[in-house]
Design an enzyme around this catalytic site. Structure first.
Site, PDB file in Angstrom:
ATOM      1  N   ASP A 321       0.864  -1.156   0.000  1.00 40.93           N
ATOM      2  CA  ASP A 321       0.000   0.000   0.000  1.00 40.93           C
ATOM      3  C   ASP A 321       0.916   1.225   0.000  1.00 40.93           C
ATOM      4  O   ASP A 321       2.089   1.114   0.333  1.00 40.93           O
ATOM      5  CB  ASP A 321      -0.852  -0.080   1.277  1.00 40.93           C
ATOM      6  CG  ASP A 321      -1.535   1.214   1.584  1.00 40.93           C
ATOM      7  OD1 ASP A 321      -2.203   1.733   0.678  1.00 40.93           O
ATOM      8  OD2 ASP A 321      -1.398   1.703   2.717  1.00 40.93           O
ATOM      9  N   ASP A 523      -1.669  -0.856   5.867  1.00 42.57           N
ATOM     10  CA  ASP A 523      -1.872  -0.270   7.189  1.00 42.57           C
ATOM     11  C   ASP A 523      -3.311   0.125   7.470  1.00 42.57           C
ATOM     12  O   ASP A 523      -3.654   0.417   8.609  1.00 42.57           O
ATOM     13  CB  ASP A 523      -1.003   0.978   7.350  1.00 42.57           C
ATOM     14  CG  ASP A 523      -1.538   2.124   6.503  1.00 42.57           C
ATOM     15  OD1 ASP A 523      -1.833   1.887   5.326  1.00 42.57           O
ATOM     16  OD2 ASP A 523      -1.692   3.230   7.035  1.00 42.57           O
ATOM     17  N   ASP A 527      -7.053  -1.483   3.231  1.00 45.06           N
ATOM     18  CA  ASP A 527      -6.207  -2.627   2.870  1.00 45.06           C
ATOM     19  C   ASP A 527      -6.711  -3.942   3.442  1.00 45.06           C
ATOM     20  O   ASP A 527      -6.236  -5.016   3.059  1.00 45.06           O
ATOM     21  CB  ASP A 527      -4.773  -2.412   3.379  1.00 45.06           C
ATOM     22  CG  ASP A 527      -4.187  -1.111   2.880  1.00 45.06           C
ATOM     23  OD1 ASP A 527      -4.380  -0.817   1.692  1.00 45.06           O
ATOM     24  OD2 ASP A 527      -3.553  -0.406   3.680  1.00 45.06           O
TER      25      ASP A 527
HETATM   26  P1  ADP Z   1      -3.631   4.298  -0.187  1.00 46.49           P
HETATM   27  O1  ADP Z   1      -4.101   3.144  -0.986  1.00 46.49           O
HETATM   28  O2  ADP Z   1      -2.478   4.987  -0.834  1.00 46.49           O
HETATM   29  O3  ADP Z   1      -3.338   3.981   1.246  1.00 46.49           O
HETATM   30  P2  ADP Z   1      -6.379   5.176   0.145  1.00 46.49           P
HETATM   31  O4  ADP Z   1      -6.930   4.065  -0.680  1.00 46.49           O
HETATM   32  O5  ADP Z   1      -6.610   5.137   1.594  1.00 46.49           O
HETATM   33  O6  ADP Z   1      -4.813   5.392  -0.180  1.00 46.49           O
HETATM   34  O7  ADP Z   1      -6.949   6.540  -0.412  1.00 46.49           O
HETATM   35  C1  ADP Z   1      -6.967   6.782  -1.787  1.00 46.49           C
HETATM   36  C2  ADP Z   1      -7.198   8.243  -2.099  1.00 46.49           C
HETATM   37  O8  ADP Z   1      -8.476   8.625  -1.596  1.00 46.49           O
HETATM   38  C3  ADP Z   1      -6.213   9.167  -1.432  1.00 46.49           C
HETATM   39  O9  ADP Z   1      -5.078   9.341  -2.222  1.00 46.49           O
HETATM   40  C4  ADP Z   1      -7.019  10.440  -1.282  1.00 46.49           C
HETATM   41  O10 ADP Z   1      -6.994  11.193  -2.470  1.00 46.49           O
HETATM   42  C5  ADP Z   1      -8.413   9.935  -1.075  1.00 46.49           C
HETATM   43  N1  ADP Z   1      -8.779   9.887   0.339  1.00 46.49           N
HETATM   44  C6  ADP Z   1      -8.971   8.783   1.114  1.00 46.49           C
HETATM   45  N2  ADP Z   1      -9.304   9.117   2.360  1.00 46.49           N
HETATM   46  C7  ADP Z   1      -9.291  10.452   2.412  1.00 46.49           C
HETATM   47  C8  ADP Z   1      -9.545  11.421   3.428  1.00 46.49           C
HETATM   48  N3  ADP Z   1      -9.868  11.065   4.674  1.00 46.49           N
HETATM   49  N4  ADP Z   1      -9.445  12.724   3.097  1.00 46.49           N
HETATM   50  C9  ADP Z   1      -9.101  13.089   1.859  1.00 46.49           C
HETATM   51  N5  ADP Z   1      -8.864  12.247   0.872  1.00 46.49           N
HETATM   52  C10 ADP Z   1      -8.962  10.947   1.113  1.00 46.49           C
HETATM   53 MG    MG Z   2      -2.815   3.171   3.545  1.00 39.26          MG
END
Ligand code: ADP
Ligand code: MG
Length: 641
Positions: A321, A523, A527
């Site tokens: 991730d 994390d 995921d």
């Molecule tokens: P990753 O897979 O990199 O851990 P996530 O899947 O959790 O990221 O989130 C994907 C995208 O969704 C982020 O890059 C962001 O643009 C958006 N996002 C998710 N949660 C939030 C939040 N709480 N506030 C703002 N944007 C969010």
């Molecule tokens: Mg993450």
């Protein structure tokens, strides 16, 4: 035949509960007795070896007999019992006691493997602070020990956290996973007025709960549940010797009978029976697993499932991730830009944004709030907080509905991302920033751009994984430019952007069905499905997110993942040790059988040869405890030079 079982229950219970079986004390006592028997003059009235026969041998014979009669189950123990009885019949007490002792030692070690995994779980539960977010008069929150929450006080529960008390939802809505309590892992919707139980896992929304029953410790149930899952893992370390037991028994009896028919020497056939006993075979796997888990623990890993390392040894790909895993998860806000000519200025939009994120468990949300605090922004109270995993959040702030999230979230809400162009989205994206779109009442209002630095150890970990032949892949919910930038920095050649949680899981699934077993490292809430689905799931970020840790097989206790490559190398080393152990003990057994038939060995020397085999297997396994991957040696030599 099942009906016969109760008949034997008192007997087996007695032997088990008395702790006779697998009991350290009786093993030590037996070992001493055997030593005496070995050194004692021949004319003792009673051979001390009888102590070992009774303490260690009797439970085996009874157990094997009961299994055979009630379940027609042939276990390795059956052969041991036959050899025991035969040895006793011809007066070879020492050999009998010795075989019994070693079998019990094997059983003890095996039990310890499972106990170790369970202790890992217990430590995990202890480490996860049993805290609650107590909501104070002014709406502020204070973190307190879960036990200190009083009846009728209100606690707040963020997504991914366990509910710390039994109570009634007073604010917000979400779904919770009550599998800890019910065993059913179906999310159940909860809204104002519904009851929630402590120990259930909050999934998507932030809720406030008025405590009704306090002091009932949901964590105990949680522990029980986790331990149960480890028990299921235990079943997977099937004793190899048991799997082959029928053949071993048949082989042993035929050889023993053959030896007797050809030579007419009963001692030879008893020797054959003794050396046929699969003692070192029984020890081969569990000793290696105990030692490897011990090594992993020293390097900061909590192995939740006994067979997780075995599975890890076969992985071909490592799916990472991004946010919070490859990156530190403490991003900085580069800028909040309102669309010019709209009803917000950059500053007033920042306030709304910080309000919207103030219940968020996501690293991005937390970072936004932290940066806003530092900048002295006034943060309004949010209502109806809801997170959408892998997308963003939906919240009511100062009466208006605010959405913050990625492009996918806006598209799914029926908005056109083109509308945000004037907020400089493209420039931010080109820089590799994470860009989240902000909409107020379904109207494009601006964006927030964040950058998150890579963890210090990410580059090295990726490099080491490539060297081990494991291909890293980056799976992120972020847009393609941010994914590309992070992948480039970390040195990962393959990445997948704009993943929803289900896309991450689907990716893992597709790779695995193509025969490429995957270890997923993540994390967050987003995921969890992939962590569960992957051959091995590893949760990082300390024991932060309960949901991720719950879904994973292994948790990294400390911040960071610098030892990941070591863990993979260790798991392979463990498999090699197991194979060496198995090959060695089988070879030794065959040679010993041949020598027994040729009368080179008698029951006592046979049992001794046999014993040496077992000791060598244990020693070989224990080397794993201190094993260092050559790579990390090379590295420390580099830094020393
Ligand atoms: P990753 O897979 O990199 O851990 P996530 O899947 O959790 O990221 O989130 C994907 C995208 O969704 C982020 O890059 C962001 O643009 C958006 N996002 C998710 N949660 C939030 C939040 N709480 N506030 C703002 N944007 C969010
Ligand atoms: Mg993450």
């Amino acid at each position: 035949m099942e009906s016969l079982k109760p008949l034997f229950e008192p007997l087996t219970n007695l032997l088990d509960r008395g702790g006779v079986r697998k009991d350290v004390a009786s093993i030590i006592l037996s070992a001493i007795a055997l030593l005496c028997s070995f050194l004692a003059p021949d004319d003792m009235p009673i051979d001390p070896a009888w102590i070992a026969i009774i303490l260690c041998g009797l439970p085996i014979v009874v157990g094997a007999f009961v299994a055979l009669v009630t379940e027609f189950d042939v276990k390795a123990d059956l052969l041991v019992s036959i050899a025991l009885v035969a040895s006793i019949a011809i007066g070879q007490y020492f050999a009998a006691g010795e075989v019994a002792l070693i079998m019990q030692l094997g059983a003890l070690l095996e039990e310890r493997t499972v106990a170790r995994a369970q202790r890992g779980i217990e430590r995990l539960v202890e480490l996860t602070p049993r805290t609650a977010r107590l909501v104070l008069e002014g709406g502020e929150e204070r973190i307190v020990e879960a036990e200190d929450v009083e009846r009728l006080q209100v606690v707040r529960v963020l997504p991914g956290e366990y509910v710390p008390v039994d109570g009634i939802v007073t604010k917000g809505c979400t779904s919770v996973d009550e599998s800890v309590l019910t065993g059913e892992s179906m999310p159940i919707d909860k809204q104002e007025g519904d009851e929630v139980s402590s120990g259930s896992l909050n999934q998507f929304g932030t809720i406030e709960v008025r405590a009704l029953r306090v002091g009932e410790d949901g964590s105990i149930q949680r522990m029980a549940r986790l331990v149960q899952s480890a028990d299921a893992g235990k079943a997977k370390i099937v004793r190899l010797a048991d799997r082959w037991a029928t053949w071993i028994v048949v082989g042993a009896l035929t050889s023993a009978a053959g030896a007797y028919l050809i030579t007419g020497d009963i001692v030879r056939s008893v020797t054959v029976l003794v050396v046929f006993c699969p003692c070192s075979l029984v020890l081969a796997t569990p000793t290696a697993i105990v030692a490897a888990i011990g090594n992993a623990t020293k390097h900061g890993f909590l192995v939740k499932e006994g067979d997780a390392l075995e599975r890890l040894s076969g992985v071909k790909e490592a799916a990472f991730d991004k946010t919070g895993t490859l990156t530190k998860g403490t991003p900085e806000v580069l800028g909040v830009v309102a669309i010019p000519g709209g009803r917000f200025t950059d500053e007033s939009l920042y306030e709304v944004l910080a309000g919207a994120e103030s219940r968020s468990e996501h690293p991005l949300g937390k970072a936004i709030v932290a940066c806003a605090r530092r900048a002295g922004t006034i943060i309004p109270e949010p209502e109806e907080f809801r997170m959408i995993p892998g997308r963003g959040v939906e919240v009511r702030v100062s009466g208006s509905k605010v959405s913050v999230g990625n492009a996918r979230m806006m598209q799914e809400a029926g908005l056109v991302t083109e509308e945000w162009r004037d907020a400089g989205v493209e420039a931010f994206e080109q820089e590799g920033c994470t860009v989240s779109y902000i909409a107020v009442e379904r109207e494009a209002t601006g964006v927030v751009a964040l950058t998150d630095a890579l963890r210090d150890e990410s580059v090295e970990t990726v490099r080491a994984l490539y060297a081990l032949g494991v291909s890293p892949v980056l799976l992120t919910g972020d847009h393609v430019e941010a994914a590309r930038a992070a992948a480039r920095q970390a040195g990962i050649r393959t990445f997948l952007a704009s993943c929803r949680p289900e896309d991450k899981m689907a990716y893992v699934e597709s790779r695995e069905s193509a025969g490429r077993a995957v270890v997923m490292i993540g994390d967050g809430v987003n995921d969890a499905p992939a962590l569960r689905r992957a051959q091995v799931g590893i949760a990082v970020g300390g024991v932060g997110n309960d949901l991720a840790v719950e879904a994973a097989d292994i948790a990294i206790v400390e911040e960071g993942m610098g030892q990941l490559a070591h863990l993979v190398a260790l798991s392979r080393r463990m498999m090699r040790t197991i194979k060496v152990n198995l090959t060695f003990s089988m070879t030794l057994n065959f040679v010993a059988i041949a020598l027994a038939i040729l009368a080179v060995l008698n029951p006592v020397t046979g049992a001794l040869v046999h014993n040496c085999g077992s000791v060598l297997v244990i020693v070989n396994s224990s080397l794993l405890l201190r094993w260092k991957s050559p790579r990390s040696n090379a590295r420390s030599a580099d830094t020393a030079a």
